[in-house]
Design an enzyme around this catalytic site. Structure first.
Site, PDB file in Angstrom:
ATOM      1  N   SER A  20       0.858  -1.192   0.000  1.00 32.39           N
ATOM      2  CA  SER A  20       0.000   0.000   0.000  1.00 32.39           C
ATOM      3  C   SER A  20       0.889   1.234   0.000  1.00 32.39           C
ATOM      4  O   SER A  20       1.618   1.491   0.955  1.00 32.39           O
ATOM      5  CB  SER A  20      -0.888   0.011   1.247  1.00 32.39           C
ATOM      6  OG  SER A  20      -1.415   1.311   1.404  1.00 32.39           O
ATOM      7  N   HIS A  45      -1.376  -1.280  -4.186  1.00 37.73           N
ATOM      8  CA  HIS A  45      -2.646  -0.854  -3.572  1.00 37.73           C
ATOM      9  C   HIS A  45      -2.601   0.648  -3.336  1.00 37.73           C
ATOM     10  O   HIS A  45      -1.681   1.159  -2.691  1.00 37.73           O
ATOM     11  CB  HIS A  45      -2.814  -1.610  -2.251  1.00 37.73           C
ATOM     12  CG  HIS A  45      -4.107  -1.373  -1.550  1.00 37.73           C
ATOM     13  ND1 HIS A  45      -5.267  -2.066  -1.849  1.00 37.73           N
ATOM     14  CD2 HIS A  45      -4.439  -0.524  -0.545  1.00 37.73           C
ATOM     15  CE1 HIS A  45      -6.248  -1.663  -1.060  1.00 37.73           C
ATOM     16  NE2 HIS A  45      -5.778  -0.717  -0.252  1.00 37.73           N
ATOM     17  N   ASP A  47      -4.614   3.919  -1.854  1.00 40.71           N
ATOM     18  CA  ASP A  47      -5.679   4.299  -0.932  1.00 40.71           C
ATOM     19  C   ASP A  47      -6.131   5.730  -1.176  1.00 40.71           C
ATOM     20  O   ASP A  47      -5.413   6.682  -0.858  1.00 40.71           O
ATOM     21  CB  ASP A  47      -5.173   4.169   0.510  1.00 40.71           C
ATOM     22  CG  ASP A  47      -5.024   2.714   0.917  1.00 40.71           C
ATOM     23  OD1 ASP A  47      -6.033   1.986   0.858  1.00 40.71           O
ATOM     24  OD2 ASP A  47      -3.903   2.308   1.276  1.00 40.71           O
ATOM     25  N   MET A  49      -8.588   8.647  -0.143  1.00 40.35           N
ATOM     26  CA  MET A  49      -9.404   9.063   1.024  1.00 40.35           C
ATOM     27  C   MET A  49      -9.898  10.479   0.821  1.00 40.35           C
ATOM     28  O   MET A  49      -9.132  11.349   0.377  1.00 40.35           O
ATOM     29  CB  MET A  49      -8.562   9.014   2.291  1.00 40.35           C
ATOM     30  CG  MET A  49      -7.954   7.657   2.568  1.00 40.35           C
ATOM     31  SD  MET A  49      -6.999   7.719   4.082  1.00 40.35           S
ATOM     32  CE  MET A  49      -6.254   6.087   4.069  1.00 40.35           C
ATOM     33  N   HIS A  78      -8.360   1.591  -3.971  1.00 42.36           N
ATOM     34  CA  HIS A  78      -9.302   1.429  -2.867  1.00 42.36           C
ATOM     35  C   HIS A  78      -9.934   2.790  -2.593  1.00 42.36           C
ATOM     36  O   HIS A  78      -9.285   3.675  -2.030  1.00 42.36           O
ATOM     37  CB  HIS A  78      -8.518   0.903  -1.647  1.00 42.36           C
ATOM     38  CG  HIS A  78      -9.336   0.720  -0.416  1.00 42.36           C
ATOM     39  ND1 HIS A  78      -8.768   0.426   0.802  1.00 42.36           N
ATOM     40  CD2 HIS A  78     -10.681   0.774  -0.193  1.00 42.36           C
ATOM     41  CE1 HIS A  78      -9.719   0.315   1.718  1.00 42.36           C
ATOM     42  NE2 HIS A  78     -10.884   0.529   1.149  1.00 42.36           N
ATOM     43  N   MET A  80     -11.959   5.084  -0.630  1.00 38.28           N
ATOM     44  CA  MET A  80     -12.587   5.367   0.669  1.00 38.28           C
ATOM     45  C   MET A  80     -13.215   6.745   0.547  1.00 38.28           C
ATOM     46  O   MET A  80     -12.743   7.730   1.142  1.00 38.28           O
ATOM     47  CB  MET A  80     -11.520   5.301   1.773  1.00 38.28           C
ATOM     48  CG  MET A  80     -11.101   3.872   2.092  1.00 38.28           C
ATOM     49  SD  MET A  80      -9.575   3.782   3.022  1.00 38.28           S
ATOM     50  CE  MET A  80      -8.411   3.833   1.682  1.00 38.28           C
ATOM     51  N   MET A 149     -11.777  -5.201   5.477  1.00 39.03           N
ATOM     52  CA  MET A 149     -11.000  -4.270   6.312  1.00 39.03           C
ATOM     53  C   MET A 149     -10.825  -4.869   7.706  1.00 39.03           C
ATOM     54  O   MET A 149     -11.805  -5.231   8.362  1.00 39.03           O
ATOM     55  CB  MET A 149     -11.720  -2.922   6.450  1.00 39.03           C
ATOM     56  CG  MET A 149     -11.795  -2.089   5.191  1.00 39.03           C
ATOM     57  SD  MET A 149     -10.217  -1.706   4.413  1.00 39.03           S
ATOM     58  CE  MET A 149      -9.314  -0.909   5.733  1.00 39.03           C
ATOM     59  N   ASP A 184      -7.009  -6.053   4.414  1.00 37.16           N
ATOM     60  CA  ASP A 184      -6.388  -4.725   4.441  1.00 37.16           C
ATOM     61  C   ASP A 184      -6.450  -4.133   5.844  1.00 37.16           C
ATOM     62  O   ASP A 184      -7.527  -3.909   6.387  1.00 37.16           O
ATOM     63  CB  ASP A 184      -7.154  -3.817   3.459  1.00 37.16           C
ATOM     64  CG  ASP A 184      -6.492  -2.459   3.272  1.00 37.16           C
ATOM     65  OD1 ASP A 184      -5.412  -2.233   3.830  1.00 37.16           O
ATOM     66  OD2 ASP A 184      -7.085  -1.629   2.545  1.00 37.16           O
TER      67      ASP A 184
HETATM   68  C1  DX5 Z   1      -6.314   1.991   5.632  1.00 40.90           C
HETATM   69  C2  DX5 Z   1      -5.955   1.637   4.231  1.00 40.90           C
HETATM   70  C3  DX5 Z   1      -4.886   0.624   4.131  1.00 40.90           C
HETATM   71  C4  DX5 Z   1      -3.588   1.037   4.748  1.00 40.90           C
HETATM   72  C5  DX5 Z   1      -3.029  -0.186   5.367  1.00 40.90           C
HETATM   73  O1  DX5 Z   1      -7.431   2.774   5.671  1.00 40.90           O
HETATM   74  O2  DX5 Z   1      -7.072   1.135   3.511  1.00 40.90           O
HETATM   75  O3  DX5 Z   1      -4.686   0.148   2.802  1.00 40.90           O
HETATM   76  O4  DX5 Z   1      -2.657   1.582   3.858  1.00 40.90           O
HETATM   77  O5  DX5 Z   1      -1.940   0.170   6.106  1.00 40.90           O
HETATM   78  P1  DX5 Z   1      -1.311  -0.725   7.236  1.00 40.90           P
HETATM   79  O6  DX5 Z   1      -0.741  -1.939   6.543  1.00 40.90           O
HETATM   80  O7  DX5 Z   1      -0.284   0.173   7.804  1.00 40.90           O
HETATM   81  O8  DX5 Z   1      -2.394  -1.102   8.202  1.00 40.90           O
HETATM   82 ZN    ZN Z   2      -6.622   0.164   1.495  1.00 38.57          ZN
END
Ligand code: DX5
Ligand code: ZN
Length: 234
Positions: A20, A45, A47, A49, A78, A80, A149, A184
């Protein structure tokens, strides 16, 4: 079940570690992406947000485009974000190969999953630790992947919540072997084996992955652990 050729390719190579990029050095983004490719990663991956669905803001479409320019690796995006329907097309154009959004913002996700597939991406649904797997059950045939998650989304570096293991087992049982199952949040060398044993195929790793600099060795060691978990050996 999976209609995406990419999902089928990924399925053929599991277990896979998906670093990620949230935890990489953003100041060296292109270099990081290149190093991950050289180390043997197959999936990255990303993320996204929005500061609304989750209480944090990360990056959006221009960064996905920049990463696409830097690599041919599969980009697992991903989302979010609160209104994924408004943005899936733009993220696909930016280079997303897999597009995952949350059931909490699309309680009836069938149309959006179909739209993602029509756009030529693998379609994924994700669920928070507090959301029951039953919420997804009617839509599993529309999914190429489900992203479980194991922490509340929004931040890297959180502690793994074992409730996710039960969810992986239930989803595997409900969907059969063809659905790609990703895990994840809080995945590390200690938790990866149990996740693999519970049915996960793809292991998203941020903090624990980027803690080490020797990406190739780390990727190989983690893949070995995941494989041993899948085979029921520790
Ligand atoms: C969290 C993300 C993850 C995050 C995971 O909201 O969706 O993908 O990057 O990070 P670690 O491995 O540090 O939990
Ligand atoms: Zn993620």
């Amino acid at each position: 079940m999976g209609s995406s050729p990419l999902a089928a390719d990924i399925h053929a190579s599991v277990p896979l570690i998906a670093p990620s990029l949230l935890a990489c050095d953003f100041g060296q983004l292109a270099r990081e992406v290149q190093r991950l490719g050289e180390a043997g990663a197959q999936v990255l991956h990303l993320d996204v947000m929005d500061g609304h669905f989750v209480p944090n803001i990360s990056f959006g479409i221009p960064i996905v485009e920049a990463i696409r320019r830097a690599t041919d690796l599969a980009l697992d995006v991903h989302l979010m974000i609160s209104e994924p329907d408004r943005y899936v097309e733009a993220f696909r154009k930016a280079g997303a190969d897999m597009l995952t959004f949350h059931i909490e913002v699309e309680p009836e996700p069938a149309d959006l999953l179909r739209k993602v597939r029509r756009l030529g991406a693998a379609a994924g649904l994700s669920l928070n630790p507090s959301t029951p797997t039953d919420a997804l059950r009617p839509y599993l045939t529309e999914c190429d992947l489900v992203l479980v998650m194991s922490v509340m989304p929004g931040f890297g570096g959180q502690k793994f919540q074992p409730v996710a293991l039960d969810k992986l087992r239930r989803l595997r049982e409900a969907a059969g072997p063809d659905l790609l199952l990703s895990i994840d949040g809080g995945v590390d060398a200690d938790t990866i084996v149990a996740c693999a044993g519970a049915g996960a195929d793809v292991f998203v790793m941020g903090t624990a992955f980027f803690r080490r600099q020797d990406y190739r060795q780390h990727l190989e060691a983690l893949t070995h652990l995941a494989r041993s978990g899948k085979n029921g050996r520790v």
